[in-house]
Design a protein around this motif. Structure first.
Motif, PDB file in Angstrom:
ATOM      1  N   LEU A   5       0.836  -1.204   0.000  1.00  0.00           N
ATOM      2  CA  LEU A   5       0.000   0.000   0.000  1.00  0.00           C
ATOM      3  C   LEU A   5       0.870   1.253   0.000  1.00  0.00           C
ATOM      4  N   ASP A   6       2.190   1.038  -0.023  1.00  0.00           N
ATOM      5  CA  ASP A   6       3.091   2.167   0.181  1.00  0.00           C
ATOM      6  C   ASP A   6       4.055   2.281  -0.998  1.00  0.00           C
ATOM      7  N   SER A   7       3.998   3.392  -1.714  1.00  0.00           N
ATOM      8  CA  SER A   7       4.848   3.525  -2.899  1.00  0.00           C
ATOM      9  C   SER A   7       6.326   3.429  -2.522  1.00  0.00           C
ATOM     10  N   ARG A   8       6.645   3.797  -1.274  1.00  0.00           N
ATOM     11  CA  ARG A   8       8.053   3.744  -0.861  1.00  0.00           C
ATOM     12  C   ARG A   8       8.566   2.307  -0.816  1.00  0.00           C
ATOM     13  N   TYR A  29       2.314   9.495  -5.518  1.00  0.00           N
ATOM     14  CA  TYR A  29       2.687   8.131  -5.122  1.00  0.00           C
ATOM     15  C   TYR A  29       2.689   7.199  -6.336  1.00  0.00           C
ATOM     16  N   LYS A  86      -4.135  -4.358  26.724  1.00  0.00           N
ATOM     17  CA  LYS A  86      -4.281  -5.161  25.507  1.00  0.00           C
ATOM     18  C   LYS A  86      -3.223  -6.269  25.462  1.00  0.00           C
ATOM     19  N   LEU A 132       5.285  -1.840  16.125  1.00  0.00           N
ATOM     20  CA  LEU A 132       3.889  -1.380  16.190  1.00  0.00           C
ATOM     21  C   LEU A 132       3.047  -2.363  17.001  1.00  0.00           C
ATOM     22  N   THR A 133       1.994  -1.855  17.629  1.00  0.00           N
ATOM     23  CA  THR A 133       1.048  -2.710  18.347  1.00  0.00           C
ATOM     24  C   THR A 133       0.202  -3.471  17.326  1.00  0.00           C
ATOM     25  N   THR A 134      -0.320  -2.745  16.353  1.00  0.00           N
ATOM     26  CA  THR A 134      -1.083  -3.368  15.271  1.00  0.00           C
ATOM     27  C   THR A 134      -0.291  -3.183  13.977  1.00  0.00           C
ATOM     28  N   ASP A 136       0.792  -3.179   9.917  1.00  0.00           N
ATOM     29  CA  ASP A 136       0.041  -2.648   8.773  1.00  0.00           C
ATOM     30  C   ASP A 136      -0.816  -3.759   8.148  1.00  0.00           C
ATOM     31  N   SER A 161      -5.004  -1.417  18.093  1.00  0.00           N
ATOM     32  CA  SER A 161      -4.800  -0.066  18.640  1.00  0.00           C
ATOM     33  C   SER A 161      -5.733   0.900  17.920  1.00  0.00           C
ATOM     34  N   HIS A 163      -4.872   3.643  16.508  1.00  0.00           N
ATOM     35  CA  HIS A 163      -4.206   4.018  15.249  1.00  0.00           C
ATOM     36  C   HIS A 163      -4.478   2.950  14.197  1.00  0.00           C
ATOM     37  N   GLN A 167      -6.471   3.600  10.784  1.00  0.00           N
ATOM     38  CA  GLN A 167      -5.730   3.508   9.515  1.00  0.00           C
ATOM     39  C   GLN A 167      -6.093   2.254   8.709  1.00  0.00           C
ATOM     40  N   ARG A 169      -5.816  -0.849   9.426  1.00  0.00           N
ATOM     41  CA  ARG A 169      -4.854  -1.960   9.446  1.00  0.00           C
ATOM     42  C   ARG A 169      -5.528  -3.302   9.729  1.00  0.00           C
ATOM     43  N   HIS A 187      -3.298   9.283  23.558  1.00  0.00           N
ATOM     44  CA  HIS A 187      -3.290   9.509  22.109  1.00  0.00           C
ATOM     45  C   HIS A 187      -4.007  10.781  21.663  1.00  0.00           C
ATOM     46  N   ARG A 366       3.967  12.443  21.219  1.00  0.00           N
ATOM     47  CA  ARG A 366       2.782  11.727  21.674  1.00  0.00           C
ATOM     48  C   ARG A 366       1.961  12.692  22.518  1.00  0.00           C
TER      49      ARG A 366
HETATM   50  C1  LIG Z   1       1.362   8.202  12.732  1.00  0.00           C
HETATM   51  C2  LIG Z   1       1.267   6.795  12.254  1.00  0.00           C
HETATM   52  O1  LIG Z   1       0.574   6.010  12.859  1.00  0.00           O
HETATM   53  N1  LIG Z   1       2.005   6.485  11.169  1.00  0.00           N
HETATM   54  C3  LIG Z   1       1.927   5.153  10.598  1.00  0.00           C
HETATM   55  C4  LIG Z   1       1.742   5.274   9.098  1.00  0.00           C
HETATM   56  O2  LIG Z   1       2.925   5.922   8.691  1.00  0.00           O
HETATM   57  P1  LIG Z   1       3.159   6.563   7.298  1.00  0.00           P
HETATM   58  O3  LIG Z   1       4.504   7.181   7.307  1.00  0.00           O
HETATM   59  O4  LIG Z   1       2.906   5.495   6.315  1.00  0.00           O
HETATM   60  O5  LIG Z   1       2.085   7.687   7.223  1.00  0.00           O
HETATM   61  P2  LIG Z   1       1.991   8.757   6.120  1.00  0.00           P
HETATM   62  O6  LIG Z   1       3.302   9.284   5.718  1.00  0.00           O
HETATM   63  O7  LIG Z   1       0.924   9.675   6.611  1.00  0.00           O
HETATM   64  O8  LIG Z   1       1.456   7.934   4.868  1.00  0.00           O
HETATM   65  C5  LIG Z   1       0.165   7.388   4.884  1.00  0.00           C
HETATM   66  C6  LIG Z   1       0.066   6.426   3.754  1.00  0.00           C
HETATM   67  O9  LIG Z   1       0.274   7.065   2.478  1.00  0.00           O
HETATM   68  C7  LIG Z   1       0.948   6.186   1.590  1.00  0.00           C
HETATM   69  N2  LIG Z   1       2.230   6.763   1.144  1.00  0.00           N
HETATM   70  C8  LIG Z   1       2.851   7.735   1.872  1.00  0.00           C
HETATM   71  C9  LIG Z   1       4.024   8.293   1.454  1.00  0.00           C
HETATM   72  C10 LIG Z   1       4.596   7.847   0.260  1.00  0.00           C
HETATM   73  O10 LIG Z   1       5.671   8.301  -0.202  1.00  0.00           O
HETATM   74  N3  LIG Z   1       3.967   6.869  -0.439  1.00  0.00           N
HETATM   75  C11 LIG Z   1       2.797   6.307  -0.019  1.00  0.00           C
HETATM   76  O11 LIG Z   1       2.272   5.421  -0.676  1.00  0.00           O
HETATM   77  C12 LIG Z   1       1.108   4.884   2.338  1.00  0.00           C
HETATM   78  O12 LIG Z   1      -0.034   4.093   2.130  1.00  0.00           O
HETATM   79  C13 LIG Z   1       1.120   5.332   3.785  1.00  0.00           C
HETATM   80  O13 LIG Z   1       0.792   4.286   4.698  1.00  0.00           O
HETATM   81  O14 LIG Z   1       1.606   3.979   8.551  1.00  0.00           O
HETATM   82  C14 LIG Z   1       2.745   3.141   8.741  1.00  0.00           C
HETATM   83  C15 LIG Z   1       2.436   1.782   8.116  1.00  0.00           C
HETATM   84  O15 LIG Z   1       1.267   1.234   8.647  1.00  0.00           O
HETATM   85  C16 LIG Z   1       3.060   2.997  10.247  1.00  0.00           C
HETATM   86  O16 LIG Z   1       4.246   2.271  10.421  1.00  0.00           O
HETATM   87  C17 LIG Z   1       3.187   4.376  10.877  1.00  0.00           C
HETATM   88  O17 LIG Z   1       3.340   4.212  12.261  1.00  0.00           O
HETATM   89  C18 LIG Z   1       4.334   5.049  12.880  1.00  0.00           C
HETATM   90  C19 LIG Z   1       5.733   4.475  12.673  1.00  0.00           C
HETATM   91  C20 LIG Z   1       4.042   5.111  14.381  1.00  0.00           C
HETATM   92  O18 LIG Z   1       4.903   5.413  15.188  1.00  0.00           O
HETATM   93  N4  LIG Z   1       2.818   4.868  14.772  1.00  0.00           N
HETATM   94  C21 LIG Z   1       2.406   4.847  16.174  1.00  0.00           C
HETATM   95  C22 LIG Z   1       1.931   6.204  16.655  1.00  0.00           C
HETATM   96  C23 LIG Z   1       1.283   3.843  16.255  1.00  0.00           C
HETATM   97  O19 LIG Z   1       0.705   3.466  15.237  1.00  0.00           O
HETATM   98  N5  LIG Z   1       0.995   3.393  17.462  1.00  0.00           N
HETATM   99  C24 LIG Z   1      -0.084   2.483  17.614  1.00  0.00           C
HETATM  100  C25 LIG Z   1      -0.687   2.506  18.978  1.00  0.00           C
HETATM  101  C26 LIG Z   1      -0.024   2.320  20.206  1.00  0.00           C
HETATM  102  C27 LIG Z   1      -0.849   2.255  21.473  1.00  0.00           C
HETATM  103  O20 LIG Z   1      -2.039   1.869  21.496  1.00  0.00           O
HETATM  104  O21 LIG Z   1      -0.273   2.616  22.504  1.00  0.00           O
HETATM  105  C28 LIG Z   1       0.335   1.083  17.137  1.00  0.00           C
HETATM  106  O22 LIG Z   1      -0.534   0.340  16.646  1.00  0.00           O
HETATM  107  O23 LIG Z   1       1.515   0.749  17.272  1.00  0.00           O
END
Ligand SMILES: CC(=O)N[C@H]1[C@@H](OP(=O)(O)OP(=O)(O)OC[C@H]2O[C@@H](n3ccc(=O)[nH]c3=O)[C@H](O)[C@@H]2O)O[C@H](CO)[C@@H](O)[C@@H]1O[C@H](C)C(=O)N[C@@H](C)C(=O)N[C@H](CCC(=O)O)C(=O)O
Ligand SMILES: Nc1ncnc2c1ncn2[C@@H]1O[C@H](COP(=O)(O)OP(=O)(O)OP(=O)(O)O)[C@@H](O)[C@H]1O
Ligand SMILES: N[C@H](CCC[C@H](N)C(=O)O)C(=O)O
Length: 495
Positions: A5-8, A29, A86, A132-134, A136, A161, A163, A167, A169, A187, A366
């Motif tokens: 799901l991620d172009s990167r 993307y 959890k 991550l807790t959950t 992708d 979670s 998040h 998202q 997931r 959060h 956070r």
């Molecule tokens: C803020 C957040 O939750 N970010 C998550 C998100 O990151 P991301 O960098 O992909 O987000 P983004 O840059 O906004 O991009 C969104 C989407 O656009 C797309 N994209 C984006 C850029 C690009 O160049 N190309 C592209 O395709 C992708 O589909 C991407 O997933 O999606 C990634 C893949 O799923 C996650 O790894 C990442 O978690 C980051 C690392 C993080 O630290 N998240 C924490 C806050 C988190 O999720 N915590 C929860 C909860 C904990 C708790 O309950 O205590 C957890 O489940 O761990």
């Protein structure tokens, strides 16, 4: 060929689903994915390009493709949500099933594991990296497929979670049981307010749980209990198993004897007794929640009651440091929310004959609204608090500590205002100025230094709580993640 799901993450021949809801972003993307040689690119927008397919029903296409890539799944997919508890609950469910000889995969904050070494090595190398807790969406489907294919795994328990839920997931799973431990502040950096946070958690039960699924709900937690009424209004076949003082599963008595907890609980008027290694009233709630999961799977309490006494807490959840001095105790706990910190301190207060000392900090990037509350909580319960650093991430660590301390100062101001007309005002004011009435605290820059100071100040009867990082074996300062473990720090001071 792989799906992403991620172009990167696109490689030559990848299938890229561009989930973005913004056309300009999607174009960016998609161009990136084309340059990287994607075999197929799916989008909801009218975008032209090599191997780009515009699909009207994007969600259905993604679901179908996931089913084709990862067709096998455990029959019983279970999810747990809640602000705290959890990991503990999921880990309990996993242990009970494993000890009953069932194959189960755990997915959550402490990793991905099944109990089978080879498979766990694969899970560790492939999925444990991002903490991550959950995980992708793609990873979660892949993990379930691997567990089912290589381990013939019938059961999966994963942490959902907020998040993760928001998202998507956990999309396209077939969740048969969903548990809700509690709902308190956390959060607020990510969710606009508590209502939005709630709306997100609620989706696990209203959107993701299957129509005839089972809900396990803690009815002693006011907000969590409301899910029961919400579901009753739905036109569905969902059923609910409650736990709590007036729940289906009721905690009746908990007492600590020789380092173990003797727990009495009831289910449908029948009483049960366990002698358990787990510590804390909150863990008893988590244990009842786990028992609810087992009931939802069709097991009877008699099938697993003997196992409940054997299960262990997850690493870093109110874990006693083994080599601490015989005259005092040190506990490491993952409390990083106001409610969790309060629960951990209240629990340790019960076993402290000397001073209760707490070391904690708060994570950067956070929820900053929880910092002052946690400061207040700690000085209200502990005799001495050392405020230090958690994972500052990209925030200034000193600023985070100052925000925690602002809570303590607020508490002090509130107390002083209340004492305004008190007859022995001058005496009280003197005490307050010396910080003795609302609890002593000090600020120590650097978690390593704080732990060293905390351990060295221990005296007979004291209990030290080191909170916030639990099992974590890293510290994130700026964007750098380096090895750090509260356990190792304590061990090196004690050695
Ligand atoms: C803020 C957040 O939750 N970010 C998550 C998100 O990151 P991301 O960098 O992909 O987000 P983004 O840059 O906004 O991009 C969104 C989407 O656009 C797309 N994209 C984006 C850029 C690009 O160049 N190309 C592209 O395709 C992708 O589909 C991407 O997933 O999606 C990634 C893949 O799923 C996650 O790894 C990442 O978690 C980051 C690392 C993080 O630290 N998240 C924490 C806050 C988190 O999720 N915590 C929860 C909860 C904990 C708790 O309950 O205590 C957890 O489940 O761990
Ligand atoms: N039922 C509970 N009620 C309140 N606090 C709890 C409960 N269970 C655990 N805690 C506290 O929360 C901390 C984290 O516990 P646990 O890892 O089980 O929760 P979690 O919801 O998985 O947290 P996270 O998602 O942030 O990893 C524990 O160390 C303890 O301090
Ligand atoms: N899953 C939680 C863990 C917090 C742990 C704490 N040590 C911190 O870094 O804030 C989060 O990412 O918010």
């Amino acid at each position: 060929m792989e799906i992403t799901l991620d172009s990167r993450k696109v490689k030559e021949n990848s299938i890229f689903f561009c989930t973005s809801l913004d056309k300009n972003e999607a174009e960016k993307y998609i161009n990136d994915a084309i340059l990287k040689g994607a075999a197929k690119i799916y989008t909801r927008f009218d975008i032209k390009g090599k191997n780009v397919f515009v699909v009207d029903d994007f969600e259905t296409k993604l679901r179908d493709e996931l089913r084709e890539f990862y067709p096998n799944k455990p029959k019983f997919q279970m999810a747990i949500t809640g602000t705290n508890g959890k990991t503990s609950t999921a880990y309990f469910v996993w242990q009970i099933l494993r000890k009953m000889g069932k194959n189960c995969v755990y997915i959550g904050t402490i990793g991905v594991f099944s109990g089978q070494k080879e498979l766990d090595d694969e899970f560790f190398t492939r999925f444990n990296g991002n903490n991550l807790t959950t995980p992708d969406l793609i990873s979660i489907h892949e993990i379930l497929h691997i567990a089912s294919t290589k381990m013939h795994c019938d059961y999966a328990i994963f942490e959902a979670s907020s998040h993760g839920i928001s998202q998507g997931r956990i999309d396209f799973l077939d969740i048969c049981t969903a548990g809700f431990t509690n709902f308190t502040q956390d959060h607020l950096d990510y969710h606009k307010n508590m209502d939005e946070y709630w709306a997100c958690k609620e989706k696990l039960f209203t959107k993701y749980l299957k129509n005839n699924g089972v809900i396990i709900a803690n009815i002693d937690d006011g907000k969590t209990g409301t899910i029961v009424e919400k579901i009753a209004q739905e036109n569905s076949e969902k059923t609910v198993i409650t736990y709590g003082k007036n729940g289906d599963l009721q905690p009746l008595d908990v007492r600590l004897e020789n380092g173990m907890q003797k727990i009495t609980f009831a289910y449908k008027t029948q009483k049960y007794y366990i002698n358990s290694w787990i510590l804390g009233d909150f863990q008893v709630y988590n244990l009842l929640c786990a028992s609810g999961f087992m009931l939802s799977l069709g097991f009877k309490i008699s099938d697993f009651i003997s196992i409940l006494g054997e299960i262990m807490p997850p690493p870093g959840r109110l874990e006693r440091v083994k080599k601490a001095d015989k005259y005092y105790d040190i506990y490491i706990d993952y409390a990083h929310t106001p409610d969790a910190l309060e629960k951990a301190l209240v629990e340790l207060r019960k076993i402290t004959t000397g001073r209760l000392i707490c070391i904690f900090g708060c994570g950067g990037d956070r929820d900053n609204a929880k910092r002052a509350i946690m400061g207040k909580t700690s000085v209200s319960i502990a005799n001495f608090t050392i405020i230090t650093d958690d994972n500052p991430r990209t925030e200034d660590a000193a600023k985070i500590r100052a925000e925690i301390i602002s809570g303590i100062r607020e508490l002090k101001a509130e107390k002083m205002a209340r004492l305004k007309d008190f007859p022995i005002k001058r005496v009280m004011l003197f005490a307050l100025q010396n910080e003795n009435v609302v609890g002593n605290f000090m600020e120590i820059d650097g978690r390593k230094n704080a732990i060293e100071y905390g351990v060295l100040m221990m005296q007979e009867g004291d209990v030290l709580l080191i909170a916030g990082k639990g099992h974590e074996n890293y510290q994130i300062i700026g964007t750098k993640k380096e090895y750090f473990s509260d356990f190792d720090e304590v061990a090196s001071i004690l050695s």
